[in-house]
Write a protein that holds these residues in place. Structure first.
Motif, PDB file in Angstrom:
ATOM      1  N   GLU A 196       0.836  -1.197   0.000  1.00 56.97           N
ATOM      2  CA  GLU A 196       0.000   0.000   0.000  1.00 56.97           C
ATOM      3  C   GLU A 196       0.876   1.255   0.000  1.00 56.97           C
ATOM      4  O   GLU A 196       1.907   1.309   0.680  1.00 56.97           O
ATOM      5  CB  GLU A 196      -0.888  -0.006   1.242  1.00 56.97           C
ATOM      6  N   ILE A 197       0.465   2.264  -0.769  1.00 54.80           N
ATOM      7  CA  ILE A 197       1.170   3.539  -0.787  1.00 54.80           C
ATOM      8  C   ILE A 197       0.796   4.325   0.465  1.00 54.80           C
ATOM      9  O   ILE A 197      -0.389   4.548   0.739  1.00 54.80           O
ATOM     10  CB  ILE A 197       0.834   4.360  -2.044  1.00 54.80           C
ATOM     11  N   ILE A 198       1.780   4.741   1.225  1.00 55.61           N
ATOM     12  CA  ILE A 198       1.562   5.504   2.453  1.00 55.61           C
ATOM     13  C   ILE A 198       1.903   6.969   2.177  1.00 55.61           C
ATOM     14  O   ILE A 198       2.994   7.256   1.675  1.00 55.61           O
ATOM     15  CB  ILE A 198       2.432   4.964   3.599  1.00 55.61           C
ATOM     16  N   PRO A 199       1.006   7.906   2.481  1.00 54.77           N
ATOM     17  CA  PRO A 199       1.232   9.320   2.124  1.00 54.77           C
ATOM     18  C   PRO A 199       2.178  10.046   3.085  1.00 54.77           C
ATOM     19  O   PRO A 199       1.980  11.207   3.402  1.00 54.77           O
ATOM     20  CB  PRO A 199      -0.175   9.908   2.177  1.00 54.77           C
ATOM     21  N   GLU A 200       3.222   9.358   3.542  1.00 55.28           N
ATOM     22  CA  GLU A 200       4.248   9.978   4.362  1.00 55.28           C
ATOM     23  C   GLU A 200       5.518   9.139   4.297  1.00 55.28           C
ATOM     24  O   GLU A 200       5.478   7.966   3.875  1.00 55.28           O
ATOM     25  CB  GLU A 200       3.802  10.139   5.817  1.00 55.28           C
ATOM     26  N   LYS A 201       6.618   9.746   4.694  1.00 53.22           N
ATOM     27  CA  LYS A 201       7.899   9.041   4.678  1.00 53.22           C
ATOM     28  C   LYS A 201       8.711   9.524   5.869  1.00 53.22           C
ATOM     29  O   LYS A 201       8.646  10.709   6.235  1.00 53.22           O
ATOM     30  CB  LYS A 201       8.650   9.309   3.371  1.00 53.22           C
ATOM     31  N   GLN A 202       9.484   8.622   6.475  1.00 50.90           N
ATOM     32  CA  GLN A 202      10.274   8.960   7.642  1.00 50.90           C
ATOM     33  C   GLN A 202      11.761   8.785   7.358  1.00 50.90           C
ATOM     34  O   GLN A 202      12.177   7.785   6.781  1.00 50.90           O
ATOM     35  CB  GLN A 202       9.866   8.105   8.843  1.00 50.90           C
ATOM     36  N   TYR A 203      12.533   9.774   7.792  1.00 45.64           N
ATOM     37  CA  TYR A 203      13.985   9.766   7.619  1.00 45.64           C
ATOM     38  C   TYR A 203      14.666   9.935   8.979  1.00 45.64           C
ATOM     39  O   TYR A 203      14.146  10.627   9.855  1.00 45.64           O
ATOM     40  CB  TYR A 203      14.423  10.927   6.719  1.00 45.64           C
ATOM     41  N   GLY A 250      22.161  16.932  12.563  1.00 44.86           N
ATOM     42  CA  GLY A 250      23.013  18.070  12.212  1.00 44.86           C
ATOM     43  C   GLY A 250      24.437  17.832  12.655  1.00 44.86           C
ATOM     44  O   GLY A 250      25.265  18.733  12.619  1.00 44.86           O
ATOM     45  N   ASP A 251      24.729  16.590  13.083  1.00 39.39           N
ATOM     46  CA  ASP A 251      26.052  16.212  13.583  1.00 39.39           C
ATOM     47  C   ASP A 251      26.459  17.054  14.782  1.00 39.39           C
ATOM     48  O   ASP A 251      27.600  17.458  14.925  1.00 39.39           O
ATOM     49  CB  ASP A 251      27.113  16.303  12.475  1.00 39.39           C
ATOM     50  N   ARG A 252      25.448  17.337  15.631  1.00 37.11           N
ATOM     51  CA  ARG A 252      25.738  18.063  16.879  1.00 37.11           C
ATOM     52  C   ARG A 252      25.129  17.292  18.050  1.00 37.11           C
ATOM     53  O   ARG A 252      25.695  16.293  18.474  1.00 37.11           O
ATOM     54  CB  ARG A 252      25.211  19.501  16.793  1.00 37.11           C
ATOM     55  N   ASP A 253      24.002  17.735  18.559  1.00 35.78           N
ATOM     56  CA  ASP A 253      23.427  17.114  19.750  1.00 35.78           C
ATOM     57  C   ASP A 253      22.311  16.121  19.470  1.00 35.78           C
ATOM     58  O   ASP A 253      22.066  15.236  20.274  1.00 35.78           O
ATOM     59  CB  ASP A 253      22.879  18.200  20.700  1.00 35.78           C
ATOM     60  N   ILE A 254      21.619  16.290  18.363  1.00 32.31           N
ATOM     61  CA  ILE A 254      20.377  15.547  18.168  1.00 32.31           C
ATOM     62  C   ILE A 254      20.395  14.739  16.872  1.00 32.31           C
ATOM     63  O   ILE A 254      20.754  15.259  15.805  1.00 32.31           O
ATOM     64  CB  ILE A 254      19.163  16.503  18.174  1.00 32.31           C
ATOM     65  N   THR A 255      20.006  13.481  16.986  1.00 28.64           N
ATOM     66  CA  THR A 255      19.666  12.638  15.847  1.00 28.64           C
ATOM     67  C   THR A 255      18.246  12.154  16.090  1.00 28.64           C
ATOM     68  O   THR A 255      17.943  11.634  17.162  1.00 28.64           O
ATOM     69  CB  THR A 255      20.625  11.442  15.733  1.00 28.64           C
ATOM     70  N   THR A 256      17.373  12.339  15.109  1.00 35.31           N
ATOM     71  CA  THR A 256      15.956  12.052  15.350  1.00 35.31           C
ATOM     72  C   THR A 256      15.274  11.640  14.057  1.00 35.31           C
ATOM     73  O   THR A 256      15.908  11.517  13.007  1.00 35.31           O
ATOM     74  CB  THR A 256      15.266  13.292  15.971  1.00 35.31           C
ATOM     75  N   VAL A 257      13.968  11.417  14.147  1.00 32.01           N
ATOM     76  CA  VAL A 257      13.182  11.004  12.988  1.00 32.01           C
ATOM     77  C   VAL A 257      12.405  12.202  12.443  1.00 32.01           C
ATOM     78  O   VAL A 257      11.710  12.897  13.184  1.00 32.01           O
ATOM     79  CB  VAL A 257      12.205   9.868  13.361  1.00 32.01           C
ATOM     80  N   LEU A 258      12.556  12.422  11.162  1.00 31.06           N
ATOM     81  CA  LEU A 258      11.813  13.453  10.438  1.00 31.06           C
ATOM     82  C   LEU A 258      10.717  12.765   9.634  1.00 31.06           C
ATOM     83  O   LEU A 258      10.997  11.867   8.837  1.00 31.06           O
ATOM     84  CB  LEU A 258      12.744  14.215   9.492  1.00 31.06           C
ATOM     85  N   THR A 259       9.479  13.180   9.849  1.00 28.75           N
ATOM     86  CA  THR A 259       8.354  12.683   9.058  1.00 28.75           C
ATOM     87  C   THR A 259       7.922  13.766   8.079  1.00 28.75           C
ATOM     88  O   THR A 259       7.661  14.900   8.478  1.00 28.75           O
ATOM     89  CB  THR A 259       7.154  12.307   9.959  1.00 28.75           C
ATOM     90  N   THR A 269       3.309  18.743   4.853  1.00 28.26           N
ATOM     91  CA  THR A 269       3.680  19.016   6.242  1.00 28.26           C
ATOM     92  C   THR A 269       4.883  18.177   6.656  1.00 28.26           C
ATOM     93  O   THR A 269       5.176  17.132   6.055  1.00 28.26           O
ATOM     94  CB  THR A 269       2.512  18.757   7.201  1.00 28.26           C
ATOM     95  N   TRP A 270       5.564  18.635   7.695  1.00 33.23           N
ATOM     96  CA  TRP A 270       6.720  17.905   8.230  1.00 33.23           C
ATOM     97  C   TRP A 270       6.714  17.999   9.748  1.00 33.23           C
ATOM     98  O   TRP A 270       6.122  18.902  10.331  1.00 33.23           O
ATOM     99  CB  TRP A 270       8.034  18.463   7.671  1.00 33.23           C
ATOM    100  N   GLU A 271       7.426  17.050  10.387  1.00 36.01           N
ATOM    101  CA  GLU A 271       7.465  17.021  11.838  1.00 36.01           C
ATOM    102  C   GLU A 271       8.710  16.273  12.310  1.00 36.01           C
ATOM    103  O   GLU A 271       9.062  15.220  11.766  1.00 36.01           O
ATOM    104  CB  GLU A 271       6.213  16.334  12.380  1.00 36.01           C
ATOM    105  N   LEU A 272       9.373  16.832  13.311  1.00 29.21           N
ATOM    106  CA  LEU A 272      10.507  16.180  13.955  1.00 29.21           C
ATOM    107  C   LEU A 272      10.047  15.563  15.274  1.00 29.21           C
ATOM    108  O   LEU A 272       9.282  16.176  16.018  1.00 29.21           O
ATOM    109  CB  LEU A 272      11.633  17.182  14.231  1.00 29.21           C
TER     110      LEU A 272
END
Length: 250
Positions: A159-166, A170-179, A185-188
């Motif tokens: 099924e095609i999902i209308p979103e993608k997660q990466y 920034g190679d500093r303090d935080i590594t997280t998921v970007l939707t 729209t986007w969200e961290l």
């Protein structure tokens, strides 16, 4: 190890583990893009296993099971948005480089010799777009990024999902998921757009009928980390934040 929304994500190769070495993104140091990419590529991306193989599958109270596939090499997102926000809209204007565009670029001073004289084809094989051309912090003309993919496919149902997660950092303090979603729209999951921006990487698109690389003032380069890209006569300029992309949800 890097924590993403309560799940511990392991980015270390077995070789580094055997040597007792670990990758840390908790330090305050700021590296150049090439140094940072080299460090992340060797320590964070060289694992032969999938990105976050077991930990990302661990269910939490409020998050479904997820798994992430690591990329063979770091990718780069060109993002627009309020740097102090954790969510927003306008993802349809974001771009993606699947390879580091800097080493494949052409210096502004070499535009006539290495691009214009070769029918706007760079030595690395990409085509210069006179209506939408990009420059990085050292004065290198880069390839125009492709639109950032905003859909994914359920590997079980197809099924095609209308979103993608990466997985971004920034190679500093935080590594997280970007939707990012098909509606733009986007969200961290953690931090702000500024937190996952690699500050030494500066990037801007230059557009307009009278916009040309020969109008650039070479003395404006290199650009300091965090500073805006230079104005070029005859051009409409748009600065973009640059995010390192380590992998994606599967």
């Amino acid at each position: 190890m890097i924590s993403i929304s309560g799940s511990v994500v392991l980015f270390l190769s077995s070789a580094l583990l055997q040597q007792g070495q670990a990758l840390s993104v908790d330090g305050p140091s700021i590296l150049s893009r090439r140094a940072a990419v080299s460090a992340l590529s060797t320590a964070a991306i060289c694992s032969s296993t999938a990105l976050a193989p077991a930990a990302a599958n661990a269910a939490t109270e409020d998050k479904p099971k997820r798994s992430f596939r690591r990329y063979p090499s770091i990718r780069f997102i060109a993002a627009l948005g309020d740097p102090n926000s954790s969510s927003g809209s306008g993802v349809e204007t974001w771009g993606l480089w699947r390879d580091d565009p800097g080493p494949r670029g052409v210096y502004l001073k070499d535009y006539d010799r290495r691009l214009k004289s070769n029918n706007n084809v760079a030595p690395a094989g990409w085509t210069f777009d006179p209506s939408d051309w990009w420059v990085e912090e050292h004065g290198l003309i880069m390839s125009t990024p492709e639109p950032l993919p905003r859909k994914s496919v359920n590997k079980e149902t197809k099924e095609i999902i209308p979103e993608k997660q990466y997985v971004v950092t920034g190679d500093r303090d935080i590594t997280t998921v970007l939707t990012v979603r098909d509606d733009g729209t986007w969200e961290l999951e953690k931090g702000t757009l500024y937190d996952v921006t690699h500050l030494p990487c500066r990037s801007a698109a230059y557009r307009g009928d009278g916009c040309a690389p020969m109008n650039a003032n070479l003395k404006d380069f290199p650009v300091k980390p965090g500073a805006e890209m230079p104005v070029i006569n005859g051009c409409l300029k748009q600065d973009y934040a640059v995010l390192f992309v380590l992998g994606e949800a599967v």
